[in-house]
Structure formats: structure tokens, C-alpha cells
Scaffold this active site. Structure first.
Site, PDB file in Angstrom:
ATOM      1  N   ASN A 224      17.830  -3.018   8.246  1.00  0.00           N
ATOM      2  CA  ASN A 224      19.168  -2.872   7.660  1.00  0.00           C
ATOM      3  C   ASN A 224      20.151  -3.575   8.588  1.00  0.00           C
ATOM      4  O   ASN A 224      20.248  -3.241   9.770  1.00  0.00           O
ATOM      5  CB  ASN A 224      19.540  -1.410   7.479  1.00  0.00           C
ATOM      6  CG  ASN A 224      18.758  -0.777   6.332  1.00  0.00           C
ATOM      7  OD1 ASN A 224      18.253   0.320   6.444  1.00  0.00           O
ATOM      8  ND2 ASN A 224      18.631  -1.497   5.233  1.00  0.00           N
TER       9      ASN A 224
ATOM     10  N   ARG B 211      23.326  -3.663   9.179  1.00  0.00           N
ATOM     11  CA  ARG B 211      24.672  -3.059   9.162  1.00  0.00           C
ATOM     12  C   ARG B 211      24.609  -1.726   9.891  1.00  0.00           C
ATOM     13  O   ARG B 211      23.535  -1.280  10.263  1.00  0.00           O
ATOM     14  CB  ARG B 211      25.084  -2.815   7.722  1.00  0.00           C
ATOM     15  CG  ARG B 211      23.965  -2.052   6.998  1.00  0.00           C
ATOM     16  CD  ARG B 211      24.376  -1.386   5.750  1.00  0.00           C
ATOM     17  NE  ARG B 211      23.239  -0.978   4.955  1.00  0.00           N
ATOM     18  CZ  ARG B 211      22.574   0.165   5.080  1.00  0.00           C
ATOM     19  NH1 ARG B 211      22.901   1.025   6.034  1.00  0.00           N
ATOM     20  NH2 ARG B 211      21.552   0.469   4.304  1.00  0.00           N
TER      21      ARG B 211
ATOM     22  N   LYS C  40       0.864  -1.173   0.000  1.00  0.00           N
ATOM     23  CA  LYS C  40       0.000   0.000   0.000  1.00  0.00           C
ATOM     24  C   LYS C  40       0.908   1.232   0.000  1.00  0.00           C
ATOM     25  O   LYS C  40       1.898   1.274   0.738  1.00  0.00           O
ATOM     26  CB  LYS C  40      -0.857  -0.038   1.271  1.00  0.00           C
ATOM     27  CG  LYS C  40      -1.671   1.208   1.510  1.00  0.00           C
ATOM     28  CD  LYS C  40      -3.050   1.060   0.925  1.00  0.00           C
ATOM     29  CE  LYS C  40      -3.826   2.360   1.025  1.00  0.00           C
ATOM     30  NZ  LYS C  40      -4.631   2.599  -0.182  1.00  0.00           N
TER      31      LYS C  40
ATOM     32  N   GLU D 240      13.461  -0.149  10.163  1.00  0.00           N
ATOM     33  CA  GLU D 240      12.849   1.032   9.549  1.00  0.00           C
ATOM     34  C   GLU D 240      11.327   0.914   9.520  1.00  0.00           C
ATOM     35  O   GLU D 240      10.786  -0.150   9.193  1.00  0.00           O
ATOM     36  CB  GLU D 240      13.357   1.206   8.109  1.00  0.00           C
ATOM     37  CG  GLU D 240      14.847   1.464   8.035  1.00  0.00           C
ATOM     38  CD  GLU D 240      15.318   1.852   6.631  1.00  0.00           C
ATOM     39  OE1 GLU D 240      16.318   2.564   6.527  1.00  0.00           O
ATOM     40  OE2 GLU D 240      14.679   1.432   5.635  1.00  0.00           O
TER      41      GLU D 240
HETATM   42  P1  ADP Z   1      15.086   0.796  -0.073  1.00  0.00           P
HETATM   43  O1  ADP Z   1      15.543  -0.418   0.684  1.00  0.00           O
HETATM   44  O2  ADP Z   1      15.142   0.641  -1.555  1.00  0.00           O
HETATM   45  O3  ADP Z   1      15.722   2.053   0.421  1.00  0.00           O
HETATM   46  P2  ADP Z   1      12.703   1.166   1.576  1.00  0.00           P
HETATM   47  O4  ADP Z   1      11.652   0.134   1.721  1.00  0.00           O
HETATM   48  O5  ADP Z   1      13.657   1.324   2.715  1.00  0.00           O
HETATM   49  O6  ADP Z   1      13.515   0.907   0.223  1.00  0.00           O
HETATM   50  O7  ADP Z   1      12.014   2.571   1.273  1.00  0.00           O
HETATM   51  C1  ADP Z   1      12.763   3.736   0.962  1.00  0.00           C
HETATM   52  C2  ADP Z   1      11.860   4.945   1.026  1.00  0.00           C
HETATM   53  O8  ADP Z   1      10.797   4.834   0.054  1.00  0.00           O
HETATM   54  C3  ADP Z   1      11.147   5.139   2.346  1.00  0.00           C
HETATM   55  O9  ADP Z   1      11.944   5.828   3.287  1.00  0.00           O
HETATM   56  C4  ADP Z   1       9.948   5.961   1.906  1.00  0.00           C
HETATM   57  O10 ADP Z   1      10.342   7.298   1.670  1.00  0.00           O
HETATM   58  C5  ADP Z   1       9.584   5.352   0.569  1.00  0.00           C
HETATM   59  N1  ADP Z   1       8.592   4.245   0.735  1.00  0.00           N
HETATM   60  C6  ADP Z   1       8.854   2.932   0.854  1.00  0.00           C
HETATM   61  N2  ADP Z   1       7.735   2.199   1.005  1.00  0.00           N
HETATM   62  C7  ADP Z   1       6.704   3.075   0.983  1.00  0.00           C
HETATM   63  C8  ADP Z   1       5.265   2.942   1.083  1.00  0.00           C
HETATM   64  N3  ADP Z   1       4.687   1.763   1.220  1.00  0.00           N
HETATM   65  N4  ADP Z   1       4.525   4.080   1.018  1.00  0.00           N
HETATM   66  C9  ADP Z   1       5.114   5.306   0.846  1.00  0.00           C
HETATM   67  N5  ADP Z   1       6.444   5.475   0.733  1.00  0.00           N
HETATM   68  C10 ADP Z   1       7.247   4.393   0.805  1.00  0.00           C
END
Ligand code: ADP
Length: 496
Positions: free
Chosen positions: A293, A295, A204, A278
Site C-alpha cells: 500500500n 500511502r 492459492k 502486506e
Molecule cells: P485488497 O487490496 O482488495 O484489500 P488484499 O490482497 O490486500 O486485497 O487482500 C485482502 C484480504 O483478503 C486479506 O487480508 C485476506 O484476508 C484475504 N486474502 C487475500 N489473498 C488471500 C489468499 N491468497 N488466501 C486467503 N486469503 C486471502
């Protein structure tokens, strides 16, 4: 079983290699650096007790090359390897190779890295423990029909994400069903190219959330504690630029609930060492798990400043088999910290790397300021590696002092030869949404007006940006407490 580390090989470069060497030195541990050709005289090489060349320039030839790194570990007689962040830090096969060579890997077990590196497997694990994940699928999508059914049940907009993802790659927002199949294909292609893993899943899309993460420490004796949260919502291309600790959106109750959830995630995964869990937090203060994460994080210093705990030292002690130095009740936050990442980037040109040689660098100093740098005058910013030059961290007795110190330190920072994110960070810090702490992950795309169009007249753009920032600061309900926006470049250059 406890084993004392005497010599650590740092399998990384830049500021994090310097950072790790500093903690190791304070612990009386000898340090070994490795370096690519362009990094021959980099700070991490000068900092360590020994340094060995990795022939080549590209990341694949050097900092990603496991056989070369293990060869140096053997040659230097190191007994442990710290992977830092990026490069091989989250590759389970590197942890396997390091421990297989009889060395201590300063990080979690390889099984944990593999489990949590697969985002769908991590989501499945959390779901099985009734921990809060972002609504969506917990297995990779097998077909466009499955994606359409999942999206219809959670409701649009949705986000297609890479199961083996990182760095915001392979992520795509989808507004309705007509865009879904094509977006899924593009994400899978991008993920295959970036990670060699085309699997994607669906989440979502959470509207206007904050990115808030919990720092966890877990030892091999079953002790798991958390060191509160970091807010990392100032992002461009889903990548962080400014972070702070604590978050203005987190009450002691929410911190307790998120901390408990993060500890539960780590216990469920059998985690040992430092982890970052996170979450996204929505406007109603509901939190949803994003990923772990496995690390040290780039932004760990804001936690160190507020909690007074050296996270790298704890990582080393945990890897030695020692129990945690702290119990949860002894961990007390003090004041507030902000970090600005100083990247060599053209912020007016879609944050493209600004390559070239740093001709002059005089970092800021003074009360409450910490500077973790991986470059020095003469260092070259190339396309081979991440263009981060340094991290500037400001600590104050409260948020307004920390932010004012950061503004002062950014204005004091003197660097030439490449463009940097410093003026961009100053503009963000002066914005009323930042001053109030009411910003979310869409802040940069909503407020960074020049991100979309390349700038042909940089001087005019700088004047316009200064004007916009000045106007925004003036519009602020708390403009009296807002920091001044731009130092006079003319004055600074003239004095220099
Ligand atoms: P990655 O591992 O590629 O960095 P993440 O899952 O940690 O991906 O998400 C990185 C960023 O993308 C988050 O900090 C947020 O800004 C955005 N994001 C990720 N998932 C969602 C979501 N379901 N809805 C809105 N924004 C998201």
C-alpha cells in the site's frame, strides 16, 4: 534536493485529514482543507487554517476531482499536497498532476504508485527477486483455460483477484474447476465496475492465515527502515476492523525476516516515503507477500504508539528531501497497542452502513487512550463516503493492559444517532481466540453468528449476542483474564 514545505493542502476528509493537520501544525506548516457540501462543518474543516469548498456531494464531484483540487492548491498558494488514504492517494495520475503543477506530493513517485498498484506487476517484480509471493499467476489471466491450468498446478481452493484491486473487491474463492470460469467472469465484471480494469489473476487460497503487515519508511537518500508489524486479521468482507501491534504470532526472528523482506520489496521498487508491505502468515509461520500500500494506512496509529514515531511527520520530512530521523538500530518497540475502528454500521445486518445524524458523541479519555475522529455531534453519516466515525487506540505496557484499556474505553464511549461497531468490537475482544491471540482472518465469518441473516428483533439479538459473548468468555481457558463483555446500556442511558 531539499525543499521546505510551508503550506500543505490536505486532499482528503474525515479523521485522516484531521490527523495530517495535527502533524503539520506541530511542524509549523500551514494547513489547507477542502470540503464537499455535506462536510461544511466537519472537524477537518474547523481544524485547518484555511478551507475551500468543493462544489457537490458525491466523491466524484469532490474529493476525487483532480482539477478542482489543483485549482484550490493554486488559489491557496500551497506548496505541497498530502493525499491521506483512499480517494486519490493511490492514483498515479494524481501524483503526476500534483508534481506537474510544481507542488510536492507527500507520497512515493508516480512510477512507484503505478508499478505497485498493479498487483500482477508487483508479484512479477517480487518473483524476479526470489521474494515470497502467494503461489499463483504473475500475469493477468487471458482465458478460462489458462486459469484452469494455473489452478490445477497450485491446487484448489484458489482465489480469483483483481489486478487493479483494493478494498476486497473482485475477490472470489473457488473450490473446484466447475466453478472457475463463472467466478472468473464475475470477478472481472466486478473489477471493471469498481476500478475500470477487468484484469484478474489467480492465487492459492491460504487456509487460516493471519494478515500481518510491515510498516516501512524510505527516504530519498537510500535509507530504508521498518517499524515492525501490525496484525490486521479481524476483518469483515476482507476489510479490517481491529488491529494490533505487535502480533502474538511474530517472534523477533520472524519480525526480522519479514522486515528484511519488506525492505527488499521497497528497495526493488525504488520506493521513497512511507509504505506498508502486506503479508499472509500461515500456521507454519511461513509468510507470503500480498501487496504494497503506497500511502499512510488507517491503522498506522498502533505502530506510532508502540514505536513512538510520528509517521505523518516522517512522510512530510521525506517529501522535503530530508534523511530519515531514525536508524534501524534506534527503533525500539515499547508495550502493545490495539485499534478499534468505530464505523457507523449495523453489525447485525451484514455490516450495512448506518446512515443518519450523530446526535451525541462523548469519546473516551484517560490513560493510554488516543481518539482519532472525523466526526462530531451534528455530523451526518451519508452513503457518499466511508462510514468510519473514528478510531480508538489503546496503548499499554503489555497486551493484556492494552486490551483491558480498550475494553474500558469502548465501554466509556458514548454516541447516539447511528449504530456503531462498538458492541461488536467488545464481543471480539472478549472472545477466547482473541484473548489468546490465536485468531486468523476467518474469525468474523466463523464467530459472528448474525452476519448472514438480517435481524428483525434487535433487542432480542442484543441479548443473544451478550449471552453468546458471555458464554464464550466463560469457556475460555483464560477466562479469568478476559474483560467484561457489555456495559449496561440501561445504566448508561439512565445516567445520561
Ligand atoms: P485488497 O487490496 O482488495 O484489500 P488484499 O490482497 O490486500 O486485497 O487482500 C485482502 C484480504 O483478503 C486479506 O487480508 C485476506 O484476508 C484475504 N486474502 C487475500 N489473498 C488471500 C489468499 N491468497 N488466501 C486467503 N486469503 C486471502
Amino acid at each position: 534536493m531539499s525543499r521546505t514545505i510551508k503550506k500543505v493542502l490536505i486532499a482528503n476528509r474525515g479523521e485522516i485529514a484531521v490527523r495530517i493537520a495535527r502533524s503539520a501544525k506541530e511542524m509549523g506548516i500551514a494547513t489547507v482543507a477542502l470540503y464537499s457540501e455535506p462536510d461544511r462543518s466537519s472537524p477537518h474543516v474547523l481544524m485547518c487554517d484555511e478551507a475551500y469548498p468543493l462544489a457537490g456531494r458525491s466523491a466524484v464531484e469532490t474529493y476525487l476531482n483532480i482539477p478542482k483540487i489543483l485549482d484550490i492548491a493554486a488559489k491557496s498558494d500551497a506548496d505541497a499536497v498530502h493525499p491521506g488514504y483512499g480517494f486519490l492517494s493511490e492514483k498515479a495520475e494524481f501524483a503526476v498532476a500534483v508534481t506537474g503543477a510544481g507542488l510536492i506530493f507527500i507520497g512515493p513517485r508516480h512510477e512507484t504508485i503505478a508499478l505497485l498498484g498493479d498487483k500482477t506487476a508487483a508479484r512479477e517484480l517480487l518473483k524476479s527477486r526470489s521474494l515470497p509471493i502467494v503461489p499463483g499467476t504473475t500475469t493477468p489471466l487471458a482465458s478460462a483455460a489458462e486459469a484452469a491450468a494455473a489452478a490445477a498446478s497450485i491446487g484448489y481452493p484458489v482465489l480469483i483477484k483483481a489486478a487493479g484491486g483494493g478494498g476486497g473487491k473482485g475477490m472470489r474463492k473457488v473450490a473446484n474447476e466447475s466453478e472457475l470460469a463463472a467466478a472468473m467472469e464475475r470477478s472481472a465484471n466486478e473489477a471493471a465496475k469498481a476500478f475500470g480494469d477487468p484484469r484478474v489473476y489467480i492465487e492459492k487460497y491460504i487456509e487460516h492465515p493471519k494478515h500481518i503487515e510491515i510498516q516501512v519508511l524510505a527516504d530519498s537518500h537510500g535509507n530504508v527502515i521498518h517499524l515492525g508489524e501490525r496484525e490486521c486479521s479481524i476483518q469483515r468482507r476482507h476489510q479490517k476492523v481491529i488491529e494490533e501491534c505487535p502480533s502474538t504470532a511474530v517472534s523477533p526472528e520472524l519480525r526480522g525476516a519479514m522486515g528484511d523482506a519488506a525492505i527488499a520489496v521497497c528497495r526493488a521498487a525504488g520506493y521513497v516515503n512511507a509504505a506498508t508491505v502486506e503479508f499472509l502468515v500461515d500456521r507454519h509461520h511461513r509468510f507470503y507477500f500480498l501487496e504494497v500500500n503506497t500511502r499512510i494506512q488507517v491503522e498506522h496509529p498502533v505502530t506510532e504508539m508502540v514505536y513512538g514515531i510520528d509517521i505523518v511527520k516522517e512522510q512530510i520530512r521525506i517529501a522535503e528531501g530530508k534523511p530519515l530521523s531514525w536508524r534501524q538500530q534506534d527503533v525500539v518497540p515499547r508495550g502493545h497497542a490495539v485499534e478499534c475502528r468505530i464505523y457507523a454500521e449495523e453489525t447485525d445486518n451484514d455490516f450495512l452502513p448506518s446512515t443518519g445524524r450523530i446526535t451525541h458523541l462523548a469519546p473516551s479519555e484517560g490513560p493510554g487512550i488516543r481518539h482519532d475522529a472525523g466526526a462530531r455531534p451534528g455530523s451526518e453519516i451519508t452513503m457518499h463516503y466511508d462510514p468510519m466515525i473514528a478510531k480508538l487506540i489503546a496503548h499499554g505496557s503489555d497486551r493484556s493492559e492494552a486490551v483491558a484499556r480498550m475494553v474500558r474505553a469502548l465501554q466509556e464511549y458514548s454516541i447516539s444517532g447511528v449504530k456503531t461497531t462498538i458492541p461488536f468490537c467488545l464481543t471480539v475482544l472478549a472472545h477466547h481466540d482473541f484473548v489468546k491471540g490465536s485468531y486468523d482472518i476467518t474469525f468474523v465469518e466463523r464467530h459472528h453468528r448474525s452476519a448472514a441473516a438480517p435481524v428483525r428483533h434487535p433487542e432480542a439479538a442484543a441479548v443473544a449476542a451478550a449471552f453468546v459473548a458471555y458464554r464464550d468468555a466463560g469457556n475460555s481457558a483464560v477466562s479469568g483474564s478476559g474483560p467484561p463483555v457489555m456495559p449496561s446500556r440501561w445504566k448508561k442511558e439512565g445516567r445520561r
